[in-house]
Design a protein around this motif. Structure first.
Motif, PDB file in Angstrom:
ATOM      1  N   ARG A 131      77.840  61.495  76.792  1.00 49.75           N
ATOM      2  CA  ARG A 131      77.468  60.753  77.991  1.00 49.75           C
ATOM      3  C   ARG A 131      78.596  59.834  78.463  1.00 49.75           C
ATOM      4  NH1 ARG A 131      72.883  59.860  74.638  1.00 49.75           N
ATOM      5  NH2 ARG A 131      71.234  61.373  75.020  1.00 49.75           N
ATOM      6  N   PRO A 132      79.735  60.418  78.913  1.00 49.52           N
ATOM      7  CA  PRO A 132      80.856  59.580  79.343  1.00 49.52           C
ATOM      8  C   PRO A 132      80.545  58.871  80.656  1.00 49.52           C
ATOM      9  CG  PRO A 132      81.279  61.869  79.857  1.00 49.52           C
ATOM     10  CD  PRO A 132      80.002  61.854  79.084  1.00 49.52           C
ATOM     11  N   PRO A 133      81.238  57.776  80.930  1.00 45.85           N
ATOM     12  CA  PRO A 133      81.029  57.081  82.205  1.00 45.85           C
ATOM     13  C   PRO A 133      81.537  57.943  83.364  1.00 45.85           C
ATOM     14  CG  PRO A 133      82.894  56.151  81.046  1.00 45.85           C
ATOM     15  CD  PRO A 133      82.253  57.120  80.101  1.00 45.85           C
ATOM     16  N   LEU A 134      80.890  57.778  84.527  1.00 48.45           N
ATOM     17  CA  LEU A 134      81.291  58.544  85.701  1.00 48.45           C
ATOM     18  C   LEU A 134      82.617  58.010  86.211  1.00 48.45           C
ATOM     19  CD1 LEU A 134      77.870  58.804  87.574  1.00 48.45           C
ATOM     20  CD2 LEU A 134      78.994  60.515  86.131  1.00 48.45           C
ATOM     21  N   LYS A 179      78.088  49.341  76.442  1.00 44.95           N
ATOM     22  CA  LYS A 179      77.844  48.951  75.058  1.00 44.95           C
ATOM     23  C   LYS A 179      76.491  49.502  74.595  1.00 44.95           C
ATOM     24  CE  LYS A 179      81.475  46.254  74.307  1.00 44.95           C
ATOM     25  NZ  LYS A 179      82.447  46.468  73.216  1.00 44.95           N
ATOM     26  N   GLU A 180      76.462  50.095  73.414  1.00 51.77           N
ATOM     27  CA  GLU A 180      75.213  50.605  72.864  1.00 51.77           C
ATOM     28  C   GLU A 180      75.309  50.597  71.345  1.00 51.77           C
ATOM     29  OE1 GLU A 180      74.480  54.723  73.724  1.00 51.77           O
ATOM     30  OE2 GLU A 180      76.617  55.176  73.865  1.00 51.77           O
ATOM     31  N   LYS A 181      74.144  50.431  70.727  1.00 49.03           N
ATOM     32  CA  LYS A 181      74.078  50.433  69.274  1.00 49.03           C
ATOM     33  C   LYS A 181      73.617  51.804  68.806  1.00 49.03           C
ATOM     34  CE  LYS A 181      72.108  48.002  65.305  1.00 49.03           C
ATOM     35  NZ  LYS A 181      71.178  46.933  64.868  1.00 49.03           N
ATOM     36  N   LEU A 182      74.458  52.469  68.020  1.00 50.66           N
ATOM     37  CA  LEU A 182      74.186  53.829  67.573  1.00 50.66           C
ATOM     38  C   LEU A 182      73.716  53.797  66.131  1.00 50.66           C
ATOM     39  CD1 LEU A 182      77.281  55.622  69.118  1.00 50.66           C
ATOM     40  CD2 LEU A 182      74.982  55.447  70.056  1.00 50.66           C
ATOM     41  N   ILE A 199      92.525  56.462  78.433  1.00 47.71           N
ATOM     42  CA  ILE A 199      91.559  57.115  77.545  1.00 47.71           C
ATOM     43  C   ILE A 199      90.531  56.061  77.131  1.00 47.71           C
ATOM     44  CG2 ILE A 199      91.206  58.256  75.337  1.00 47.71           C
ATOM     45  CD1 ILE A 199      93.965  59.440  75.554  1.00 47.71           C
ATOM     46  N   GLN A 200      89.242  56.412  77.319  1.00 42.63           N
ATOM     47  CA  GLN A 200      88.151  55.534  76.898  1.00 42.63           C
ATOM     48  C   GLN A 200      87.479  56.143  75.671  1.00 42.63           C
ATOM     49  OE1 GLN A 200      87.946  52.735  78.241  1.00 42.63           O
ATOM     50  NE2 GLN A 200      88.868  52.952  80.295  1.00 42.63           N
ATOM     51  N   GLN A 201      86.941  55.245  74.785  1.00 42.71           N
ATOM     52  CA  GLN A 201      86.398  55.690  73.501  1.00 42.71           C
ATOM     53  C   GLN A 201      84.963  55.220  73.359  1.00 42.71           C
ATOM     54  OE1 GLN A 201      88.709  54.455  70.086  1.00 42.71           O
ATOM     55  NE2 GLN A 201      86.882  54.401  68.774  1.00 42.71           N
ATOM     56  N   LYS A 202      84.091  56.127  72.893  1.00 43.04           N
ATOM     57  CA  LYS A 202      82.686  55.794  72.602  1.00 43.04           C
ATOM     58  C   LYS A 202      82.597  55.226  71.191  1.00 43.04           C
ATOM     59  CE  LYS A 202      78.160  58.149  72.371  1.00 43.04           C
ATOM     60  NZ  LYS A 202      77.459  57.565  73.525  1.00 43.04           N
ATOM     61  N   GLN A 203      81.526  54.518  70.918  1.00 45.58           N
ATOM     62  CA  GLN A 203      81.312  53.998  69.576  1.00 45.58           C
ATOM     63  C   GLN A 203      81.181  55.149  68.577  1.00 45.58           C
ATOM     64  OE1 GLN A 203      81.200  50.822  68.417  1.00 45.58           O
ATOM     65  NE2 GLN A 203      81.772  50.106  70.471  1.00 45.58           N
ATOM     66  N   PRO A 204      81.730  55.013  67.344  1.00 45.27           N
ATOM     67  CA  PRO A 204      81.618  56.086  66.349  1.00 45.27           C
ATOM     68  C   PRO A 204      80.158  56.351  65.991  1.00 45.27           C
ATOM     69  CG  PRO A 204      83.298  54.507  65.708  1.00 45.27           C
ATOM     70  CD  PRO A 204      82.565  53.883  66.846  1.00 45.27           C
TER      71      PRO A 204
END
Length: 1193
Positions: free
Chosen positions: A162-165, A143-146, A222-227
């Motif tokens: 920066r995808p997770p390993l 989780k991160e705030k963009l 499939i994993q998704q990053k925050q927009p």
């Protein structure tokens, strides 16, 4: 004995690469039969890096074969894995494959580790690779705030992913909220690390849904990053924003988005390093920012990029080289360039290598007492270390075997026994990986056995390779032989190829290759054999191909496809359209040989292919259909016929055969005749000869054949427009051999040496030989003797030499042809001669008759014919002139030769020198050369007239005398008796005076003539004399000196005062006349020139004389009338007597007269050359006073 179960290298003829691959596969398939005792062999195992799906049961494979069947055991993380103690683990019966049931209970992480399988029986133990079992992982993004990103138009931007390993690593891509991929270009692209790079941003890049996705293929998730939100604003918008919050000093100028040179976004700096493993894909990346968008270029600094392995990705920002090797190490340079500049980045690439096989160890089957070796060779970077194991145990601690000796990467076995059987493992490892190979040593004593099924039937198309299998096994290694037929001899590699795996290859199978073949395998323990059968089938051919067609819309088209095939094979005909099936439409109708398309549409256009398939071959032919709009019916086209086709040979007899064919299209002009040609593929391959012609109504012809000829036929059709192209050649037909019909021609017998007879002839050509084994029976005997014929049979040559013959004896000769079938008819007899020798006797009674001083006639008696010892060519006379002692010292004696053909006994010697001493001899000549010379005969030529004296000079001239000096004639041609001098005076008009004749003694070379006239020219004629007469004369001219007193008086007159005054008066008078003429001309007065000017319309236009460039009077160019008095000088530059001396002619004409730059007239008439009259006499007229006066002007 050593049996390596691997393909041995065998040189194959060119063009057999596919066969070699097939044979290698066959050799590898050869193995120890499973009914024989053998150590275990691992046949299947899981990969070294085994990533499993944690949601499914774990299956770790391990399969092996052996006799007795092997038992299996496992280790986990280096220790024994007790399967029976774990209820979730089961082993497949008869196999070593493990199944771990984690779907109902248990976790995949519990069974993570390194596994190894061992298969063991009484002959040894084989082990698997170390199998690393790991469950796949697909973790969530943290989780991160963009924060939203705001930037100016034209700036660069990097959006991090920066995808997770995960295990294995995920596949990265960028999309929006609608799951649509974001467009990429040279300006916007995704890097290898997954980040999204903008070389410069534009207002249209503004959006709130830049989303990075990671796809984990192993778990299909499939994993998704925050927009990420991006806003691009212009400079004006930015200044408006700043104005509301900041002072004026912080405003951005309009140049903030100006163009700029490139800089690299990745990699950083001027240089970087990249390491890659051999065999992987090398990926190098350079992404640059700048405005305008930079373009990326790639080079290799110390070499060129590999052509077939280099690829560019991501708009050339990524360079990829597949199957990378150590040779690809080096410095690679990427160049980013835009109109404002360029930057460079150097990537130093080092290619390392995990171990790879150079030679993996192969199983050995040995018989007791034999030797063998296991070789294990690998390479890598760094160099791998080789270690050996025996039955899974390091060889250093394994039980000792006296037959085994270890030499680095090789184990050498000597005098093996049954206890030497074991499985050996070779391990090659470095820091990047390892290789493990099992290879057993199996000691057996087995007689040969054939593994190929008995009575196997092979069917092959003619002219294609045939491969007959004979898989075998035995220990010691058996030898294999092939035989054809019940009583055939062993087949050898002159026609066949015998492969070491037992396969017999017939490179080009023909009809006569059909039959039964027997394979025999032998070793010291026994023998085994097997029979297989081969049938050769005719190739399937399309003899009438579909043809290109143009059809009007709505019309009907028919494609014909006529197939000829072997009668034992049943073809199937399939029609395709554009390589696919025909439309399922009732308009398409297929019968035996035709495809008919009715009511043609535009969509029906395309390529239609007819495919004929049999169980052994297939063939196809295509034609294009073009659909056009309806047009008026075109006029018929006329052309030469199409070639005949479908040639067939029937009624095959020894000396005749029937040829039939199908005519081609006559192209609207009836066929008038067919021309049949043949080729003899055995003797004159590629050369076609005329056979016969038949009527255009016939499609068959009965052809006469000659023996032992491999015939092929072709047919051409003829109509009124010409001859068609030749048809395809028919099949070949070899006629039976017969004795020759003819004998050699041009038989001759000539000797090359005195004791031999060289018999030559023109040999028969291959077509005339009528059979194999062509030879010649050469026979000879002396013509005039009673000897019997001597004969010898020679090979197919064109010469035979008979030695030991008497010299130049006539012989009767005959040469008869024969072959393996018999002799040709009795040959004709010709006469020849044995070799010639030099003649033995010289001509006798040589007589010389001197005809005159330059010609002599020679007579001689002929030599006896027997002494000539050859063909009489003629007689040769050598003659030479005797030289004085001084001349002989200067040059060699020059002999001249005259040859008189045939049996002549006299001849003439022309071109002799008079008053000379000559010597000659005569020789007889035959084909070998000259005989001995006759005794020398001497003769003298009489005197002749001399040549002209070599020179004549006149020296020391005086008023009344001249002295003559001369050299004697170069060729006196006798004894000089005297010289004759004749001379006469020549006056100024070139008239000759009286001739004086003077005799001078021969011993004189100088003479002075006195009492001559002064200042007078004399012409002299001088020649020498012998008793034979006067020779050629030499002439010369000379002048006596001038009287000095008269010359002095002439000079005094020219310098007298009265003469000078007279000349000045004349000059003044001429000047006054010139002035008067000039004044009258200006006043329009009439004078000859004015009269001429008045006769023309334009007085300003005056003609130019071509010879001197002055203006002249007009005259009729056709009659060339002489000019009137006072006019210009005629073209011959002479002045008539009645013309005035003061005319302008004397000023405007003349050789030496000219105008200077100011228009004044200058000249020296006193030195003016006098002109010769037309008669050729010199003028004695004194110079004109006017001319003399001009010399003072």
């Amino acid at each position: 004995m050593q049996l390596e179960i691997m393909p041995r290298k065998k040189r194959l003829p060119a063009g057999r690469a596919p066969l070699l691959l097939l044979l290698c596969q066959l050799v590898r398939a050869l193995d120890v039969p499973l009914d024989l005792v053998q150590p275990p062999t691992i046949t299947q195992q899981s990969p070294k890096d085994y990533i499993i799906d944690p949601r499914e049961n774990i299956v770790i494979q391990c399969e092996a074969k052996g006799k007795p069947p092997p038992s299996f055991s496992w280790t986990r993380n280096g220790t024994h894995f007790d399967i029976e103690k774990d209820p979730l683990v089961t082993m497949k019966p008869g196999s070593g494959t493990l199944t771990i049931n984690i779907m109902n209970e248990g976790k995949a992480e519990t069974y993570e580790g390194v596994y190894q399988c061992t298969a063991r029986n009484e002959r040894g133990a084989a082990i698997s690779n170390n199998i690393v079992v790991r469950p796949s992982r697909s973790p969530l993004w943290t989780k991160e705030k963009l924060e939203p990103i705001t930037l100016r138009n034209g700036q660069s931007l990097i959006l991090p992913c920066r995808p997770p390993l995960g295990l294995p690593p995920p596949i990265i891509f960028w999309m929006d909220n609608s799951f649509q991929r974001l467009p990429q270009s040279e300006r916007v692209s995704q890097g290898l690390n997954g980040d999204l790079y903008f070389s410069n941003v534009l207002p249209e890049d503004t959006r709130e849904d830049y989303i990075c996705y990671a796809r984990f293929n192993h778990t299909q998730t499939i994993q998704q990053k925050q927009p990420i939100s991006v806003k691009v604003i212009s400079v004006d918008e930015l200044n408006d924003t700043i104005a509301a919050n900041l002072n004026d000093s912080e405003f951005y100028s309009a140049k903030s988005n100006r163009e700029r040179p490139p800089t690299f976004l990745t990699p950083e700096g001027n240089a970087s390093h990249k390491e890659e493993l051999r065999g992987n894909v090398l990926s190098l990346e350079c992404i640059a920012e700048g405005l305008p968008t930079p373009i990326i270029y790639w080079i290799k600094e110390d070499g060129t990029l590999p052509i077939n392995r280099t690829f560019y990705k991501n708009f050339k920002k990524t360079l990829q080289i597949i199957q990378v090797s150590e040779a690809d190490s080096g410095n690679y340079q990427c160049i980013a360039k835009n109109p404002l500049g360029a930057i460079y980045h150097t990537i130093s690439v080092t290619v390392k290598a995990a171990p790879y096989w150079i030679m993996a160890p192969q199983n050995l089957v040995l018989s007791p007492g034999e030797d063998g070796r296991l070789i294990c060779r690998a390479n890598g970077n760094p160099k791998p270390r080789i270690s050996w194991l025996s039955n899974g145990v390091p060889i250093e601690i394994a039980p000792d075997d006296p037959s085994r000796n270890i030499d680095g990467d090789t184990i050498i076995f000597s005098n093996v026994q049954e206890r030497s059987s074991a499985v050996y493992q070779c391990n090659a490892s470095n820091e990047y990986g390892y290789l493990l190979a099992n290879a057993f040593v199996n000691v057996l004593a087995e007689p040969p056995r054939i593994l190929t099924s008995a009575n196997t039937l092979y069917q092959v198309i003619t002219d294609r390779p045939a491969l007959l299998d004979c898989a075998f096994f035995g220990s010691p290694l058996p030898t294999v032989e092939w035989f054809k037929g019940a009583k055939g001899s062993a087949l050898h590699e002159d026609i066949y190829v015998l492969h070491e795996n037992g396969t017999l290859e017939i490179p080009v199978a023909q009809k006569d290759s059909t039959g039964t073949y027997t394979c025999v395998a032998r070793n010291k323990l026994g023998m085994a054999k097997n029979e297989v059968h081969l049938e050769i089938k005719d190739a399937t051919r399309i003899i009438k191909q579909p043809e290109y067609a143009v059809v009007q819309r709505g019309g009907t088209v028919s494609f014909e496809c006529k197939v000829k095939h072997d009668h034992t094979l049943i073809p199937t005909i399939t029609w395709l359209k554009d390589s696919g099936e025909l439309p399922n439409d009732g308009r398409f109708t297929v019968d035996k040989d035709h495809l008919v398309v009715a009511d043609v549409w535009d969509d029906d256009g395309g390529t239609y292919t007819c495919v004929a398939n049999t169980t052994l071959d297939n063939v196809s032919a295509s034609a294009v259909l073009s659909v056009v709009a309806p047009t008026p019916t075109p006029a018929p086209t006329y052309d030469v016929p199409n070639p005949p086709f479908d040639l067939e040979l029937t009624d095959q007899l020894d000396k005749s055969i029937q040829l039939s064919w199908t005519p081609g299209n006559d192209n609207n002009s009836p066929i008038t005749k067919f021309i049949i040609e043949y080729e003899d593929a055995m003797h004159e391959a590629g050369l076609w000869h005329h056979q016969t012609e038949v009527s255009g109504m016939q499609t068959t012809a009965q052809l006469k054949l000659s023996p032992y000829v491999n015939y092929s036929f072709r047919v051409m059709a003829v109509n009124s427009l010409g001859r068609s192209l030749p048809s395809e050649a028919s099949e070949q037909y070899l006629t039976k051999a017969a004795e020759p019909d003819t004998n050699p021609t041009a038989v001759e017998g000539l000797g090359s040496e005195p004791d031999n007879l060289v018999i030559t002839w023109k040999p028969l050509n291959g077509f005339e030989s009528n059979g194999p084994g062509l030879q010649y029976k050469v026979s000879w005997r002396q013509k005039d003797g009673d000897d019997e014929w001597t004969s010898v049979v020679v090979a197919n040559v064109s010469k035979y030499i008979v030695s030991g013959t008497p010299t130049f004896v006539p012989y009767l000769i005959k040469v008869q042809a024969l072959n393996d079938v018999g002799f040709a008819p009795e040959p004709a007899v010709v006469m020849g001669h044995s070799g010639e020798d030099l003649p033995m006797v010289a001509p006798g009674n040589v007589r010389v008759n001197v005809v005159n001083s330059t010609l002599a006639e020679v007579h001689w008696d002929p030599v006896p014919l027997k002494s000539i010892r050859g063909h009489l060519q003629g007689y040769r006379i050598y003659y030479w002139k005797a030289q004085s002692s001084s001349k002989r010292n200067r040059r060699h004696l020059e002999k001249k030769i005259l040859t008189f053909q045939g049996s002549k006994t006299h001849g003439m010697l022309p071109g002799l020198e008079p008053f000379s001493h000559y010597t000659l001899n005569v020789r007889v000549v035959n084909g070998k050369g000259e005989g001995p010379a006759s005794p020398d005969r001497v003769f003298n030529t009489p005197e002749g007239v001399p040549s002209a004296p070599s020179s004549l000079k006149i020296v020391n001239p005086t008023l009344d005398s001249l002295t003559l000096e001369w050299d004697p004639p170069s060729r006196p041609n006798g004894i000089l008796t005297e010289y004759t001098l004749k001379y006469q005076p020549i006056n100024s008009t070139h008239e000759l005076g009286p001739l004086v004749d003077l005799k001078i003694p021969a011993n004189k070379t100088r003479w002075t003539l006195k009492n001559l006239n002064f200042s007078t020219r004399y012409k002299f004629y001088f020649y020498a004399q012998t008793a034979a007469g006067s020779g050629s004369q030499i002439t010369e001219e000379a002048v006596t000196n001038v009287d000095e007193a008269m010359a002095s008086r002439q000079v005094d007159i020219a310098t007298q005062g009265w003469f000078i005054g007279l000349m000045c008066a004349v000059a003044l008078l001429i000047l006054i006349l010139l002035i008067v003429c000039f004044i009258r001309r200006n006043k329009g007065g009439k004078y000859p020139v004015k009269e001429k000017e008045d006769a023309h319309a334009d007085p300003e236009i005056q003609p130019m004389k071509e010879d001197d460039g002055t203006f002249g009077e007009y005259s009729d160019a056709e009659d060339h009338k002489p000019l009137k008095k006072g006019s210009r000088t005629p073209s011959d530059r002479t002045v008539k007597k009645e013309d005035s001396d003061d005319s302008l002619v004397d000023y405007g004409e003349g050789v030496n007269g000219q105008f200077n730059e100011d228009g004044s007239f200058i000249g020296q008439y006193s030195g003016k050359k006098e002109k010769e009259p037309a008669e050729g006499n010199e003028s004695s007229e004194a110079p004109s006073p006017v001319n003399a006066m001009n010399s003072f002007v």
